[in-house]
Design a protein around this motif. Structure first.
Motif, PDB file in Angstrom:
ATOM      1  N   LEU A  29       0.832  -1.204   0.000  1.00  0.00           N
ATOM      2  CA  LEU A  29       0.000   0.000   0.000  1.00  0.00           C
ATOM      3  C   LEU A  29       0.869   1.258   0.000  1.00  0.00           C
ATOM      4  CD1 LEU A  29      -2.787   1.328   0.155  1.00  0.00           C
ATOM      5  CD2 LEU A  29      -2.653   1.110   2.634  1.00  0.00           C
ATOM      6  N   GLU A  30       1.916   1.264   0.785  1.00  0.00           N
ATOM      7  CA  GLU A  30       2.826   2.411   0.836  1.00  0.00           C
ATOM      8  C   GLU A  30       3.507   2.645  -0.519  1.00  0.00           C
ATOM      9  OE1 GLU A  30       6.725   3.870   3.403  1.00  0.00           O
ATOM     10  OE2 GLU A  30       5.579   2.136   4.086  1.00  0.00           O
ATOM     11  N   ILE A  31       3.934   1.568  -1.159  1.00  0.00           N
ATOM     12  CA  ILE A  31       4.555   1.687  -2.484  1.00  0.00           C
ATOM     13  C   ILE A  31       3.547   2.239  -3.488  1.00  0.00           C
ATOM     14  CG2 ILE A  31       5.523   0.383  -4.431  1.00  0.00           C
ATOM     15  CD1 ILE A  31       6.748  -1.507  -2.250  1.00  0.00           C
ATOM     16  N   SER A  32       2.332   1.730  -3.438  1.00  0.00           N
ATOM     17  CA  SER A  32       1.292   2.189  -4.353  1.00  0.00           C
ATOM     18  C   SER A  32       0.995   3.673  -4.152  1.00  0.00           C
ATOM     19  CB  SER A  32       0.057   1.316  -4.171  1.00  0.00           C
ATOM     20  OG  SER A  32      -1.076   2.007  -3.864  1.00  0.00           O
ATOM     21  N   GLN A  33       0.967   4.111  -2.910  1.00  0.00           N
ATOM     22  CA  GLN A  33       0.740   5.540  -2.627  1.00  0.00           C
ATOM     23  C   GLN A  33       1.900   6.389  -3.135  1.00  0.00           C
ATOM     24  OE1 GLN A  33       0.109   5.200   1.597  1.00  0.00           O
ATOM     25  NE2 GLN A  33      -2.097   4.854   1.370  1.00  0.00           N
ATOM     26  N   THR A  34       3.101   5.871  -3.031  1.00  0.00           N
ATOM     27  CA  THR A  34       4.275   6.590  -3.545  1.00  0.00           C
ATOM     28  C   THR A  34       4.197   6.719  -5.067  1.00  0.00           C
ATOM     29  OG1 THR A  34       5.630   5.796  -1.709  1.00  0.00           O
ATOM     30  CG2 THR A  34       6.804   6.583  -3.667  1.00  0.00           C
ATOM     31  N   ILE A  35       3.854   5.641  -5.743  1.00  0.00           N
ATOM     32  CA  ILE A  35       3.750   5.670  -7.208  1.00  0.00           C
ATOM     33  C   ILE A  35       2.688   6.679  -7.648  1.00  0.00           C
ATOM     34  CG2 ILE A  35       3.052   4.331  -9.245  1.00  0.00           C
ATOM     35  CD1 ILE A  35       4.521   1.931  -7.939  1.00  0.00           C
ATOM     36  N   ARG A  36       1.579   6.743  -6.925  1.00  0.00           N
ATOM     37  CA  ARG A  36       0.534   7.709  -7.273  1.00  0.00           C
ATOM     38  C   ARG A  36       1.022   9.149  -7.173  1.00  0.00           C
ATOM     39  NH1 ARG A  36      -4.713   6.435  -3.968  1.00  0.00           N
ATOM     40  NH2 ARG A  36      -3.142   6.980  -2.459  1.00  0.00           N
ATOM     41  N   LEU A  48      10.964   2.656 -10.218  1.00  0.00           N
ATOM     42  CA  LEU A  48      10.970   1.192 -10.345  1.00  0.00           C
ATOM     43  C   LEU A  48      12.389   0.661 -10.526  1.00  0.00           C
ATOM     44  CD1 LEU A  48       7.793   0.646 -12.556  1.00  0.00           C
ATOM     45  CD2 LEU A  48       8.048   0.180 -10.099  1.00  0.00           C
ATOM     46  N   GLN A  49      13.202   1.359 -11.319  1.00  0.00           N
ATOM     47  CA  GLN A  49      14.586   0.930 -11.528  1.00  0.00           C
ATOM     48  C   GLN A  49      15.413   1.052 -10.252  1.00  0.00           C
ATOM     49  OE1 GLN A  49      15.577   3.413 -14.870  1.00  0.00           O
ATOM     50  NE2 GLN A  49      15.058   1.815 -16.346  1.00  0.00           N
ATOM     51  N   GLU A  50      15.060   1.991  -9.398  1.00  0.00           N
ATOM     52  CA  GLU A  50      15.787   2.170  -8.140  1.00  0.00           C
ATOM     53  C   GLU A  50      15.440   1.102  -7.111  1.00  0.00           C
ATOM     54  OE1 GLU A  50      16.021   7.028  -8.576  1.00  0.00           O
ATOM     55  OE2 GLU A  50      14.787   6.176  -6.998  1.00  0.00           O
ATOM     56  N   ILE A  51      14.179   0.689  -7.063  1.00  0.00           N
ATOM     57  CA  ILE A  51      13.790  -0.247  -5.999  1.00  0.00           C
ATOM     58  C   ILE A  51      13.783  -1.713  -6.436  1.00  0.00           C
ATOM     59  CG2 ILE A  51      12.468   1.528  -4.791  1.00  0.00           C
ATOM     60  CD1 ILE A  51       9.920  -0.025  -5.663  1.00  0.00           C
ATOM     61  N   LEU A  52      13.787  -1.960  -7.743  1.00  0.00           N
ATOM     62  CA  LEU A  52      13.773  -3.341  -8.232  1.00  0.00           C
ATOM     63  C   LEU A  52      15.116  -3.686  -8.870  1.00  0.00           C
ATOM     64  CD1 LEU A  52      10.253  -3.376  -9.939  1.00  0.00           C
ATOM     65  CD2 LEU A  52      10.847  -4.288  -7.685  1.00  0.00           C
ATOM     66  N   SER A  53      15.496  -4.940  -8.714  1.00  0.00           N
ATOM     67  CA  SER A  53      16.716  -5.405  -9.374  1.00  0.00           C
ATOM     68  C   SER A  53      16.426  -5.608 -10.861  1.00  0.00           C
ATOM     69  CB  SER A  53      17.180  -6.728  -8.761  1.00  0.00           C
ATOM     70  OG  SER A  53      16.264  -7.762  -9.091  1.00  0.00           O
ATOM     71  N   GLN A  54      17.473  -5.795 -11.642  1.00  0.00           N
ATOM     72  CA  GLN A  54      17.303  -6.028 -13.078  1.00  0.00           C
ATOM     73  C   GLN A  54      16.442  -7.264 -13.328  1.00  0.00           C
ATOM     74  OE1 GLN A  54      18.384  -3.905 -15.344  1.00  0.00           O
ATOM     75  NE2 GLN A  54      17.665  -5.059 -17.094  1.00  0.00           N
ATOM     76  N   SER A  55      16.667  -8.335 -12.576  1.00  0.00           N
ATOM     77  CA  SER A  55      15.875  -9.556 -12.792  1.00  0.00           C
ATOM     78  C   SER A  55      14.413  -9.352 -12.377  1.00  0.00           C
ATOM     79  CB  SER A  55      16.496 -10.744 -12.057  1.00  0.00           C
ATOM     80  OG  SER A  55      16.451 -10.559 -10.665  1.00  0.00           O
ATOM     81  N   GLU A  56      14.172  -8.545 -11.343  1.00  0.00           N
ATOM     82  CA  GLU A  56      12.791  -8.253 -10.943  1.00  0.00           C
ATOM     83  C   GLU A  56      12.081  -7.424 -12.009  1.00  0.00           C
ATOM     84  OE1 GLU A  56      13.318  -8.251  -6.074  1.00  0.00           O
ATOM     85  OE2 GLU A  56      13.878  -6.461  -7.220  1.00  0.00           O
TER      86      GLU A  56
END
Length: 111
Positions: A29-36, A48-56
């Motif tokens: 929920l916190e991530i979703s609120q941040t994206i909004r 997304l590139q900052e919080i997810l790895s390349q494979s993710e």
């Protein structure tokens, strides 16, 4: 020495699991609120590139492409060959496509 009964062990495990699931949902929920709050596509991509790895990122991209291809009428075998993914991942996507209440499906219809 304190021994827990099987019932007490079960209750403790249930409560721990409940807490982990609640923490997971709170974080999503916190991530979703941040994206909004992000203002541009560029900001969203950077986030997304900052919080997810390349494979993710690759996995996320493939999952979305599976949904799109299913929605466009490709067979599961065609998708498996094109994206080099297992039929299990595609079956999950197929269940989402067939769920009339799925949020993903609503957005695929717009595209």
């Amino acid at each position: 020495m304190f021994l827990l009964t099987e019932t007490k062990k079960y209750i403790i495990m249930f409560l721990l699991t409940e807490t982990k699931e609640q923490k997971l949902m709170d974080t999503i929920l916190e991530i979703s609120q941040t994206i909004r709050q992000l203002k541009t596509d560029k900001e969203i991509c950077s986030f997304l590139q900052e919080i997810l790895s390349q494979s993710e990122l690759i996995d996320l991209s493939k999952r979305w492409r599976i949904l799109k291809m299913l929605n466009e009428g490709y067979t599961q075998r065609e998708i498996a060959k094109t994206l080099n993914v297992s039929l299990c991942k595609i079956t999950r996507g197929s269940q989402i496509i067939n769920d009339k209440n799925a949020v993903s499906t609503k957005y695929l219809q717009k595209g």
